[in-house]
Design a protein around this motif. Structure first.
Motif, short mmCIF file in Angstrom:
data_model
loop_
_atom_site.label_atom_id
_atom_site.label_comp_id
_atom_site.label_asym_id
_atom_site.label_seq_id
_atom_site.Cartn_x
_atom_site.Cartn_y
_atom_site.Cartn_z
N PHE A 157 0.92 -1.22 0.05
CA PHE A 157 -0.08 -0.05 0.05
C PHE A 157 0.76 1.31 0.13
CE2 PHE A 157 -2.77 -3.19 1.71
CZ PHE A 157 -3.90 -2.96 0.91
N VAL A 158 0.38 2.14 -0.39
CA VAL A 158 1.12 3.62 -0.72
C VAL A 158 0.08 4.60 0.13
CG1 VAL A 158 1.78 5.41 -2.11
CG2 VAL A 158 2.36 2.98 -2.80
N HIS A 200 -2.44 13.97 -2.20
CA HIS A 200 -2.00 12.74 -2.89
C HIS A 200 -0.33 12.83 -2.98
CE1 HIS A 200 -5.98 13.41 -4.85
NE2 HIS A 200 -6.06 12.34 -4.68
N LYS A 201 0.23 13.56 -1.90
CA LYS A 201 1.59 13.45 -1.70
C LYS A 201 1.77 12.05 -0.86
CE LYS A 201 5.61 16.12 -0.46
NZ LYS A 201 5.97 17.53 0.48
N VAL A 202 2.71 11.35 -1.28
CA VAL A 202 3.11 10.13 -0.97
C VAL A 202 3.77 10.34 0.54
CG1 VAL A 202 4.41 8.06 -1.08
CG2 VAL A 202 3.36 8.97 -2.96
N LEU A 203 3.00 9.76 1.56
CA LEU A 203 3.61 9.93 2.91
C LEU A 203 4.32 8.69 3.31
CD1 LEU A 203 0.52 11.35 4.84
CD2 LEU A 203 2.49 12.58 4.11
N LEU A 204 3.95 7.44 2.58
CA LEU A 204 4.55 6.05 3.13
C LEU A 204 4.61 5.42 1.59
CD1 LEU A 204 5.43 3.97 4.98
CD2 LEU A 204 3.29 3.12 5.03
N GLY A 205 5.95 5.47 1.37
CA GLY A 205 6.03 4.68 -0.11
C GLY A 205 6.11 3.22 -0.24
N VAL A 245 -5.05 5.95 0.60
CA VAL A 245 -4.46 4.43 0.51
C VAL A 245 -4.51 3.94 -0.81
CG1 VAL A 245 -4.19 2.19 1.36
CG2 VAL A 245 -4.69 4.27 3.04
N TYR A 246 -3.54 3.61 -1.32
CA TYR A 246 -3.46 3.19 -2.73
C TYR A 246 -2.50 1.82 -2.94
CZ TYR A 246 -2.02 2.47 -7.75
OH TYR A 246 -1.72 2.02 -8.68
N SER A 247 -3.42 0.96 -3.43
CA SER A 247 -2.78 -0.29 -3.61
C SER A 247 -1.86 -0.65 -4.59
CB SER A 247 -3.87 -1.59 -3.52
OG SER A 247 -3.41 -2.83 -3.68
N ASP A 248 -0.60 -0.82 -4.19
CA ASP A 248 0.36 -0.70 -5.34
C ASP A 248 0.90 -2.09 -5.30
OD1 ASP A 248 2.08 -0.26 -7.36
OD2 ASP A 248 3.54 0.23 -5.60
N GLY A 249 0.88 -2.70 -6.89
CA GLY A 249 1.39 -3.88 -6.84
C GLY A 249 0.22 -5.30 -6.83
N ALA A 250 0.92 -6.14 -7.43
CA ALA A 250 0.10 -7.47 -7.42
C ALA A 250 0.13 -8.44 -6.41
CB ALA A 250 0.56 -8.42 -8.49
N PRO A 251 -0.82 -9.01 -5.75
CA PRO A 251 -0.85 -9.97 -4.56
C PRO A 251 0.54 -10.72 -4.57
CG PRO A 251 -2.67 -10.36 -5.93
CD PRO A 251 -1.94 -9.25 -6.42
N THR A 252 1.17 -11.15 -3.60
CA THR A 252 2.13 -11.95 -3.64
C THR A 252 1.60 -13.35 -2.83
OG1 THR A 252 3.65 -10.17 -3.70
CG2 THR A 252 4.54 -12.39 -2.94
N PRO A 253 1.32 -14.33 -3.54
CA PRO A 253 1.02 -15.65 -2.52
C PRO A 253 2.07 -16.11 -1.81
CG PRO A 253 1.31 -16.18 -4.94
CD PRO A 253 1.46 -14.77 -4.83
N THR A 254 1.85 -16.72 -0.68
CA THR A 254 2.71 -17.41 0.23
C THR A 254 3.24 -18.59 -0.72
OG1 THR A 254 1.03 -18.66 1.14
CG2 THR A 254 1.45 -16.57 2.17
#
Ligand SMILES: Nc1nc2c(ncn2[C@@H]2O[C@H](COP(=O)(O)OP(=O)(O)OP(=O)(O)O)[C@@H](O)[C@H]2O)c(=O)[nH]1
Length: 513
Positions: free
Chosen positions: A195-196, A202-207, A238-247
């Motif tokens: 998450f971003v 819209h300024k990124v606080l947590l990259g 909150v912006y979801s970034d990236g694909a889910p990474t399965p275990t």
């Protein structure tokens, strides 16, 4: 009441499904306790507390409010072990038992944010040893009294691995990241989602992923970013970034599913191929029989029957073909019979058109046609041709003496005698009334006259008494055999003249040139 839990009144005022920071009043009240009291606000031990001065008994044991962000303590605020904590020293005993705050975001703390080992954690840096074991759950939201710091802590908690963006709106301050249920443990693997976190601009606080702190979220990301709403005001995204990474276990399960899918597809393809081959072979045999039958029909053998197997479409086609073939064969047979009948009737009509009904000899019209043909052939081949005209003597007297019916019998008998004693190549016809005409191809005049005399004798000697006891019948003939006359019609005229001479000469005789 444990620290970090807002008062009941505040909790009641909050929506159960969304995160709400403490009210401004609480925030101010708590914050006011860390600055110097206003001028002139000296208080004694019994003075009402407004945040300035030492807390009442028992408060110190709970430890200070866990503010972790702020500048150094105000000047002159020397603190002893029991002084209110502002996050610049080790927490009092028992603080660690509350669990960390905002774990999950690695990286160093902001510059100038030096902390003691017991300082409230804000998510930067590793947690104290054994912290996760004691409390694996993400921390509770920040105490209501900490204001913006509490919001950040809650937002960081929402950005933890496994947290959903909308969870910020679903859980209250004292609830876990997913309500009352702990988040599912995913082992030591990477978080399933990244998450971003961005502020209201819209300024990124947590990259995370491709975004760094301070970057501006692109328009594409803003469209799907989930807002964090505080008091009907959007304070962050909150912006979801990236694909889910399965275990590893999930990846194994996915791989197994893919393998099962591919094996299933392969098995289905093999079965479909085998089924297609079997069906095509059976279909080919059935169609081969139909093809042979059609070829037989094309050759004229309309009655064809093919074998019918089963009840499928091919069997229905074979049945229909057999019925069609049988009906077609029957129709063809009936058509052939009708055609034969028509041809027979046509021949009969033709015979009727060229023959005399009383004597069954050819009629005059047919004789004229044939006489012209014979004449032309004789001229072309310079072959002899004789034409003869015959007339029964005193036939009017026969009719008058023995009846008209007796006269018809005489005509039929005379015609039969003439036809019986001539060659097949010769031609005889009833020319009209009691007159007969004959054509003898390949016959010169003398031979034709001799033949006519023979015929005259046969007529005269015929047993006419069987027709009538007193009946006598004779015939006179004129024979003309010179094709130099120019035409069959002229030759007949010449023959008729000779007939007239025979009549004039006493009848029952033959005259020729
Ligand atoms: N019964 C019958 N009589 C016919 C037929 N056609 C013509 N006649 C008759 O034949 C007779 C011909 O008579 P005529 O032309 O005078 O000649 P004839 O009586 O034979 O005299 P000659 O020819 O001079 O010997 C007529 O009376 C006709 O009516 C027929 O088909 N049937």
């Amino acid at each position: 009441m444990p620290e970090g839990t807002p008062p009941a009144s505040d909790r009641d005022a909050q929506s159960p499904g969304a995160y709400h920071p403490p009210s401004d009043g609480r925030e101010r009240g708590r914050r006011e306790g860390y600055g110097p009291p206003p001028e002139g606000r000296e208080r004694g031990p019994g003075a009402p507390r407004d945040g300035y001065g030492p807390p009442p008994e028992g408060r110190d044991q709970r430890g200070p409010r866990g503010e972790g962000f702020g500048g150094p303590p105000p000047e002159g605020r020397e603190r002893g072990p029991g002084a209110p904590r502002e996050g610049y020293g080790p927490p009092p005993e028992g603080r660690d038992q509350r669990g960390p705050r905002g774990e999950g975001f690695g990286g160093p703390p902001p510059e100038g944010r030096e902390r003691g080992p017991g300082a409230p954690r804000d998510g930067y840096g590793p947690p104290p040893a054994g912290r996760e074991q004691r409390d694996p759950r993400p921390p509770h939201p920040a105490p209501a009294a900490r204001g913006d710091d509490a919001q950040r802590a809650s937002i960081r908690a929402a950005g933890e691995p496994g947290a959903r963006p909308d969870a910020l709106h679903e859980r209250g301050p004292e609830r876990g990241p997913r309500g009352d249920q702990p988040p599912p443990r995913r082992g030591d693997g990477p978080p399933p989602f990244r998450f971003v976190l961005a502020d209201a601009d819209h300024k990124v606080l947590l990259g995370g992923g491709q975004f760094r702190v301070g970057d501006m979220l692109p328009e594409s990301a803003r469209a799907t970013a989930r807002p964090i709403i505080v008091k009907d005001k959007t304070v962050a995204y909150v912006y979801s970034d990236g694909a889910p990474t399965p275990t590893a276990q999930e990846q194994k399960y996915i791989d197994a599913l893919y393998n099962s899918l591919w094996w299933g597809i392969a098995a289905a393809a093999i079965l479909a191929t085998l089924l297609g081959v079997l069906l095509s072979r059976g279909l080919s045999r059935s169609l081969s029989g139909l093809t042979q039958a059609v070829k037989g029909m094309h050759k004229g053998e309309l009655r064809q029957q093919v074998e019918v197997k089963g009840k499928d479409e091919v069997a229905a086609l074979a049945t229909a073909f057999n019925e069609m073939s049988e009906q077609l064969a029957q129709s063809h047979e009936e058509l052939n019979a009708s055609h034969a009948t028509i041809m027979q009737q046509a021949e009969q009509l033709r015979e009727l058109s060229i023959r005399d009904a009383l004597t069954q000899l050819y009629n005059r019209r047919h004789f004229d046609e044939q006489a012209n043909t014979l004449f032309n052939q004789a001229v072309r081949h310079k072959r002899p041709l004789a034409l003869v005209i015959c007339d029964i003597d005193h036939f009017k007297k026969i009719n008058d003496t023995y009846s008209h019916a007796t006269g018809d019998v005489v005509l039929r008998h005379v015609g039969a005698i003439l036809r019986k004693h001539m060659r097949l190549s010769d031609l005889v016809a009833r020319y009209g009334g009691e007159e007969f005409v004959m054509a003898f191809p390949e016959t010169p005049g003398p031979q034709a006259a001799a033949l006519c005399d023979k015929l005259r004798t046969l007529i005269e000697s015929y047993p006419w008494h069987e027709v009538h006891p007193d009946l006598k019948v004779t015939m006179s003939m004129g024979v003309y055999a010179d094709i130099a006359a120019g035409s069959a019609e002229t030759m007949l005229q010449k023959a008729d003249a000779l007939l007239y001479r025979a009549k004039e000469s006493g009848r029952n005789r033959v005259c020729f040139t």
